[in-house]
Write an enzyme that holds these catalytic residues in place. Structure first.
Site, PDB file in Angstrom:
ATOM      1  N   THR A 141      14.725 -53.970  49.039  1.00 49.86           N
ATOM      2  CA  THR A 141      15.940 -53.435  49.648  1.00 49.86           C
ATOM      3  C   THR A 141      16.444 -52.276  48.806  1.00 49.86           C
ATOM      4  OG1 THR A 141      17.292 -55.058  48.459  1.00 49.86           O
ATOM      5  CG2 THR A 141      16.585 -55.632  50.680  1.00 49.86           C
ATOM      6  N   ASP A 142      17.012 -51.278  49.484  1.00 49.37           N
ATOM      7  CA  ASP A 142      17.371 -50.052  48.797  1.00 49.37           C
ATOM      8  C   ASP A 142      18.825 -49.999  48.364  1.00 49.37           C
ATOM      9  OD1 ASP A 142      15.838 -47.919  47.897  1.00 49.37           O
ATOM     10  OD2 ASP A 142      15.140 -47.518  49.911  1.00 49.37           O
ATOM     11  N   LYS A 143      19.203 -48.847  47.894  1.00 48.60           N
ATOM     12  CA  LYS A 143      20.543 -48.646  47.360  1.00 48.60           C
ATOM     13  C   LYS A 143      21.602 -49.070  48.372  1.00 48.60           C
ATOM     14  CE  LYS A 143      23.689 -45.029  45.758  1.00 48.60           C
ATOM     15  NZ  LYS A 143      23.871 -43.568  45.531  1.00 48.60           N
TER      16      LYS A 143
END
Length: 423
Positions: A141-143
């Site tokens: 999962t990203d920022k």
């Protein structure tokens, strides 16, 4: 030979043997001549067990492990392969995956590894080299992206009250909700059959451009919800999603992705603002894919793009597909159906379905994930800002550099890389 003669011979032999010089050591042959016998050890050996002599420890005292005389040696617990069910709010984090040597960008795994070390589940050196504990996450999962059902696999010492001890060293917005034993070669990323994401957005995003409303008064009609679900259903099946990422070309086989389902749930109101949740389940997703899938449907429903753009986007030509804001994207759950079929009922391993943890997952979303999305949307209005960029897009022709056409909306929760579980 009579007994008297035998006795005399024995006495003569005894006299010759006892007359030899030098001390005799039991078990050693007598010394010849006047040679000096070897010196005996200055201490007496301790006999332990049956047979053989065990000599006293001669190691220098300074090299010995310090401790009391009665101190027991440290226990060695065997490491076991497990999976952890995680939930977290991604606000303020630069994604899930740890970036060693880049301490200025805090990630979820930074806090997780620190808690594992402090709880006594892993040695400290495993925190600097995560390969030593065979660590793997299902999705990157990203920022700013949150998760309600992330799963990581790793080897740990199964200490008592392990979940409570790990959670005691984690911030409240990161929780370990469950633990299960798995096979020794289990890899959470490779064994994952599918991933389910949800995207939470204010329903005014679906208001038609001719009567555009971006405030708390908008309510999604049943007809519009039906249209949204009809369009989302078009994504089901296998399609070429090269226009939904910046990573793939139109002829790359890996651009073809299989979507099992995609739909929008009934709307609900939070703090006076109506929201809806779009859910999508697929085998895997590329960078930005889900946000672009949502963005294109929003553009069609609002009247900026024709429905025919969906079919065109799966062809080889380059199509301008808008990317919805990162705020609202959540990893809902991950699926291990093939693993469960093979090992879930073998009597040795548990199925990875997390049904018993469902209540804790729902409670975490209600306490940490949804409130963060709602408050950030109200404060930053990321969806409203992004909607204002839709007229800039060209949905009728071939797109050139469409990804950079003024559609980026800054947000503290925007995902820098999109959906996160890329190849």
């Amino acid at each position: 030979m009579g007994f008297p003669r035998l006795w005399a011979a024995l006495l003569r032999a005894w006299g010759r043997w006892t007359a030899r010089p030098g001390p005799r050591v039991p078990g050693l042959p007598p010394m010849a001549g006047n040679k000096v016998p070897p010196a005996l050890p200055s201490h007496q050996p301790d006999r332990k067990g049956r047979g053989g002599w065990v000599w006293e420890e001669t190691e220098h005292p300074a090299k010995r492990v310090k401790g009391g005389e009665d101190e027991e040696p440290p226990r060695k617990l065997p490491k076991r392969k497990i999976v952890l069910l995680m939930a977290y709010s991604g606000k303020g984090y630069h994604g899930m995956q740890r970036n060693l040597g880049s301490s200025q960008f805090r990630t979820i795994e930074d806090d997780l590894v620190s808690a594992l070390v402090q709880a006594g589940c892993i040695p400290e050196n495993h925190g600097t080299d995560m390969r030593k504990m065979s660590f793997q996450r299902c999705a990157r999962t990203d920022k700013g992206v949150s998760a309600a059902g992330q799963v990581v696999s790793l080897k740990v010492w199964l200490i008592d009250d392990i979940l409570d001890k790990i959670n005691s060293h984690l911030p409240s917005h990161i929780r370990i909700l469950g633990l299960k034993r798995v096979t020794g070669g289990f890899n959470s990323k490779n064994k994952c059959d599918a991933r389910t994401y949800c995207y939470m957005l204010p329903t005014f995003a679906f208001a038609h451009k001719d009567r555009d409303v971006q405030d708390e008064s908008y309510r999604l009609s049943a007809e519009t919800l039906q249209q949204v679900n009809r369009l989302l259903g078009c994504y089901k099946g296998t399609h070429n999603f090269h226009n939904f990422t910046s990573q793939k070309g139109p002829r790359e086989p890996s651009a073809r992705r299989y979507i099992l389902e995609m739909y929008c749930e009934e709307p609900f109101v939070r703090e006076g603002l109506e929201f809806a949740v779009i859910k999508v389940k697929g085998q895997s997703f590329m960078m930005h894919q889900i946000r672009k899938m949502v963005g294109l449907v929003v553009a069609i429903v609002k009247g900026y793009a024709p429905e025919s753009v969906l079919e065109r986007s799966w062809g080889e030509e380059k199509v301008d597909v808008p990317k919805a804001p990162g705020l609202g994207l959540v990893l809902e759950r991950v699926h291990f159906e093939k693993y469960n079929q093979r090992f879930g009922s073998d009597g040795l391993h548990e199925p990875l379905d997390w049904a018993q943890e469902e209540g804790k997952v729902t409670a975490f979303k209600e306490q940490y994930i949804y409130p963060t999305i709602v408050s950030t949307e109200r404060d930053e209005r990321s969806m409203a800002q992004w909607l204002n960029t839709l007229p800039i897009h060209n949905f009728s022709g071939t797109a050139l550099g469409a990804d950079d056409t003024g559609a980026k909306v800054p947000s503290s929760l925007e995902g820098s890389e999109g959906d996160g579980d890329t190849d």
